[in-house]
Write a protein that holds these residues in place. Structure first.
Motif, PDB file in Angstrom:
ATOM      1  N   ASN A  59     -43.451  34.578  23.449  1.00 26.01           N
ATOM      2  CA  ASN A  59     -42.188  34.715  24.168  1.00 26.01           C
ATOM      3  C   ASN A  59     -41.148  35.600  23.493  1.00 26.01           C
ATOM      4  OD1 ASN A  59     -42.213  32.784  26.648  1.00 26.01           O
ATOM      5  ND2 ASN A  59     -43.323  31.742  25.006  1.00 26.01           N
ATOM      6  N   HIS A  60     -41.469  36.129  22.328  1.00 24.07           N
ATOM      7  CA  HIS A  60     -40.516  36.965  21.594  1.00 24.07           C
ATOM      8  C   HIS A  60     -41.221  38.165  20.983  1.00 24.07           C
ATOM      9  CE1 HIS A  60     -38.692  32.953  21.647  1.00 24.07           C
ATOM     10  NE2 HIS A  60     -37.552  33.606  21.733  1.00 24.07           N
ATOM     11  N   GLU A  61     -40.530  39.283  21.020  1.00 19.99           N
ATOM     12  CA  GLU A  61     -40.987  40.468  20.297  1.00 19.99           C
ATOM     13  C   GLU A  61     -40.135  40.570  19.041  1.00 19.99           C
ATOM     14  OE1 GLU A  61     -41.239  45.331  20.694  1.00 19.99           O
ATOM     15  OE2 GLU A  61     -40.603  44.158  22.423  1.00 19.99           O
ATOM     16  N   VAL A  62     -40.776  40.556  17.900  1.00 15.87           N
ATOM     17  CA  VAL A  62     -40.061  40.621  16.626  1.00 15.87           C
ATOM     18  C   VAL A  62     -40.051  42.072  16.162  1.00 15.87           C
ATOM     19  CG1 VAL A  62     -39.959  39.803  14.252  1.00 15.87           C
ATOM     20  CG2 VAL A  62     -40.769  38.267  16.059  1.00 15.87           C
ATOM     21  N   HIS A  63     -38.843  42.631  16.012  1.00 16.63           N
ATOM     22  CA  HIS A  63     -38.692  44.028  15.602  1.00 16.63           C
ATOM     23  C   HIS A  63     -38.606  44.163  14.084  1.00 16.63           C
ATOM     24  CE1 HIS A  63     -37.976  44.872  19.811  1.00 16.63           C
ATOM     25  NE2 HIS A  63     -37.041  43.946  19.811  1.00 16.63           N
ATOM     26  N   GLY A  64     -38.185  43.110  13.424  1.00 19.50           N
ATOM     27  CA  GLY A  64     -38.053  43.169  11.974  1.00 19.50           C
ATOM     28  C   GLY A  64     -37.312  41.954  11.474  1.00 19.50           C
ATOM     29  N   GLY A  65     -37.171  41.911  10.166  1.00 17.26           N
ATOM     30  CA  GLY A  65     -36.448  40.792   9.599  1.00 17.26           C
ATOM     31  C   GLY A  65     -36.436  40.824   8.091  1.00 17.26           C
ATOM     32  N   GLU A  66     -35.707  39.889   7.540  1.00 16.54           N
ATOM     33  CA  GLU A  66     -35.603  39.728   6.088  1.00 16.54           C
ATOM     34  C   GLU A  66     -35.713  38.252   5.750  1.00 16.54           C
ATOM     35  OE1 GLU A  66     -31.866  41.310   4.803  1.00 16.54           O
ATOM     36  OE2 GLU A  66     -32.275  43.297   5.611  1.00 16.54           O
ATOM     37  N   THR A  67     -36.237  37.986   4.566  1.00 18.06           N
ATOM     38  CA  THR A  67     -36.362  36.620   4.059  1.00 18.06           C
ATOM     39  C   THR A  67     -35.706  36.569   2.689  1.00 18.06           C
ATOM     40  OG1 THR A  67     -38.475  36.376   5.204  1.00 18.06           O
ATOM     41  CG2 THR A  67     -37.996  34.796   3.467  1.00 18.06           C
ATOM     42  N   HIS A  68     -34.833  35.590   2.483  1.00 16.66           N
ATOM     43  CA  HIS A  68     -34.121  35.444   1.213  1.00 16.66           C
ATOM     44  C   HIS A  68     -34.336  34.048   0.653  1.00 16.66           C
ATOM     45  CE1 HIS A  68     -31.922  39.162   2.030  1.00 16.66           C
ATOM     46  NE2 HIS A  68     -31.889  38.736   3.277  1.00 16.66           N
ATOM     47  N   GLY A  69     -34.433  33.971  -0.651  1.00 14.99           N
ATOM     48  CA  GLY A  69     -34.611  32.687  -1.305  1.00 14.99           C
ATOM     49  C   GLY A  69     -35.791  32.757  -2.243  1.00 14.99           C
ATOM     50  N   PRO A  70     -36.257  31.603  -2.645  1.00 18.91           N
ATOM     51  CA  PRO A  70     -35.900  30.251  -2.234  1.00 18.91           C
ATOM     52  C   PRO A  70     -34.710  29.695  -3.027  1.00 18.91           C
ATOM     53  CG  PRO A  70     -37.703  30.117  -3.789  1.00 18.91           C
ATOM     54  CD  PRO A  70     -37.402  31.595  -3.580  1.00 18.91           C
ATOM     55  N   TYR A  71     -34.116  28.678  -2.454  1.00 14.93           N
ATOM     56  CA  TYR A  71     -33.046  27.914  -3.080  1.00 14.93           C
ATOM     57  C   TYR A  71     -33.576  26.487  -3.210  1.00 14.93           C
ATOM     58  CZ  TYR A  71     -30.751  31.970  -1.027  1.00 14.93           C
ATOM     59  OH  TYR A  71     -30.432  33.253  -0.646  1.00 14.93           O
ATOM     60  N   VAL A  72     -33.838  26.053  -4.439  1.00 11.33           N
ATOM     61  CA  VAL A  72     -34.575  24.808  -4.685  1.00 11.33           C
ATOM     62  C   VAL A  72     -33.649  23.722  -5.205  1.00 11.33           C
ATOM     63  CG1 VAL A  72     -36.486  23.787  -5.984  1.00 11.33           C
ATOM     64  CG2 VAL A  72     -36.647  26.160  -5.201  1.00 11.33           C
ATOM     65  N   ASN A  73     -33.883  22.485  -4.711  1.00  6.29           N
ATOM     66  CA  ASN A  73     -33.189  21.305  -5.219  1.00  6.29           C
ATOM     67  C   ASN A  73     -34.125  20.113  -5.044  1.00  6.29           C
ATOM     68  OD1 ASN A  73     -31.572  19.145  -5.868  1.00  6.29           O
ATOM     69  ND2 ASN A  73     -29.859  19.768  -4.583  1.00  6.29           N
ATOM     70  N   GLY A  74     -34.620  19.577  -6.151  1.00  4.95           N
ATOM     71  CA  GLY A  74     -35.495  18.401  -6.096  1.00  4.95           C
ATOM     72  C   GLY A  74     -36.763  18.687  -5.309  1.00  4.95           C
ATOM     73  N   ASP A  75     -37.007  17.885  -4.263  1.00  2.00           N
ATOM     74  CA  ASP A  75     -38.228  18.049  -3.481  1.00  2.00           C
ATOM     75  C   ASP A  75     -38.012  18.931  -2.251  1.00  2.00           C
ATOM     76  OD1 ASP A  75     -36.720  16.347  -1.882  1.00  2.00           O
ATOM     77  OD2 ASP A  75     -38.361  14.939  -1.509  1.00  2.00           O
ATOM     78  N   GLN A  76     -36.888  19.670  -2.234  1.00  2.00           N
ATOM     79  CA  GLN A  76     -36.587  20.528  -1.091  1.00  2.00           C
ATOM     80  C   GLN A  76     -36.292  21.956  -1.538  1.00  2.00           C
ATOM     81  OE1 GLN A  76     -33.279  18.226   0.617  1.00  2.00           O
ATOM     82  NE2 GLN A  76     -34.642  17.833   2.372  1.00  2.00           N
ATOM     83  N   PHE A  77     -36.520  22.875  -0.603  1.00  2.00           N
ATOM     84  CA  PHE A  77     -36.085  24.244  -0.820  1.00  2.00           C
ATOM     85  C   PHE A  77     -35.622  24.829   0.508  1.00  2.00           C
ATOM     86  CE2 PHE A  77     -40.606  24.786   0.127  1.00  2.00           C
ATOM     87  CZ  PHE A  77     -40.691  25.954   0.875  1.00  2.00           C
ATOM     88  N   ALA A  78     -34.700  25.777   0.409  1.00  2.00           N
ATOM     89  CA  ALA A  78     -34.165  26.444   1.592  1.00  2.00           C
ATOM     90  C   ALA A  78     -34.533  27.925   1.534  1.00  2.00           C
ATOM     91  CB  ALA A  78     -32.657  26.275   1.661  1.00  2.00           C
ATOM     92  N   VAL A  79     -34.699  28.487   2.720  1.00  2.00           N
ATOM     93  CA  VAL A  79     -34.992  29.906   2.875  1.00  2.00           C
ATOM     94  C   VAL A  79     -34.086  30.432   3.980  1.00  2.00           C
ATOM     95  CG1 VAL A  79     -36.768  31.623   3.389  1.00  2.00           C
ATOM     96  CG2 VAL A  79     -37.412  29.481   2.262  1.00  2.00           C
ATOM     97  N   ARG A  80     -33.472  31.586   3.744  1.00  2.00           N
ATOM     98  CA  ARG A  80     -32.623  32.200   4.768  1.00  2.00           C
ATOM     99  C   ARG A  80     -33.393  33.347   5.404  1.00  2.00           C
ATOM    100  NH1 ARG A  80     -28.681  36.306   4.764  1.00  2.00           N
ATOM    101  NH2 ARG A  80     -28.860  36.471   2.510  1.00  2.00           N
TER     102      ARG A  80
END
Length: 119
Positions: A59-80
């Motif tokens: 349902n989506h055409e992806v033209h591009g993108g960026e991934t930033h991170g990871p940001y880690v804390n304990g048993d979790q991490f975040a990615v932008r």
């Protein structure tokens, strides 16, 4: 493997455009995926989450993108993520930002929770 190791490898795969491989490698069979909206806001189990991924690509055409991170804390991490996508049904192109918050247990991602910013 530590949460930091998993987070770094997950992000490296995403930065290389290998989003499917990142999920296939690190998702638990019992993964829960939580979106902030939609008919399928909560998906449970690998098959359901893989189905959501397939729906996204259909349902989506992806033209591009960026991934930033990871940001880690304990048993979790975040990615932008920053994505440039077009919704196929409407033809609307949009810039989308989201943060994925991932919870790790026993070396696998057991939950992914997405927070969005569109603009």
């Amino acid at each position: 493997m530590t949460v930091q190791d998993i987070a770094q490898q997950f992000v490296a795969l995403c930065q290389a455009g290998k989003f499917d491989e990142a999920g296939d490698r690190f998702w638990s069979d019992d993964i829960v995926s939580v979106e902030p909206m939609g008919d399928a806001a909560v998906m449970r189990g690998r098959a359901a989450v893989e189905g959501k991924r397939q729906w996204w690509y259909e349902n989506h055409e992806v033209h591009g993108g960026e991934t930033h991170g990871p940001y880690v804390n304990g048993d979790q991490f975040a990615v932008r993520f920053h994505l440039d996508v077009t919704t196929k049904a409407s033809g609307q192109r949009m810039q989308m930002e989201e943060v994925g918050l991932y919870t790790v247990r026993d070396g696998r991602i057991v939950e992914e929770r997405f927070l969005y910013r569109q603009g």
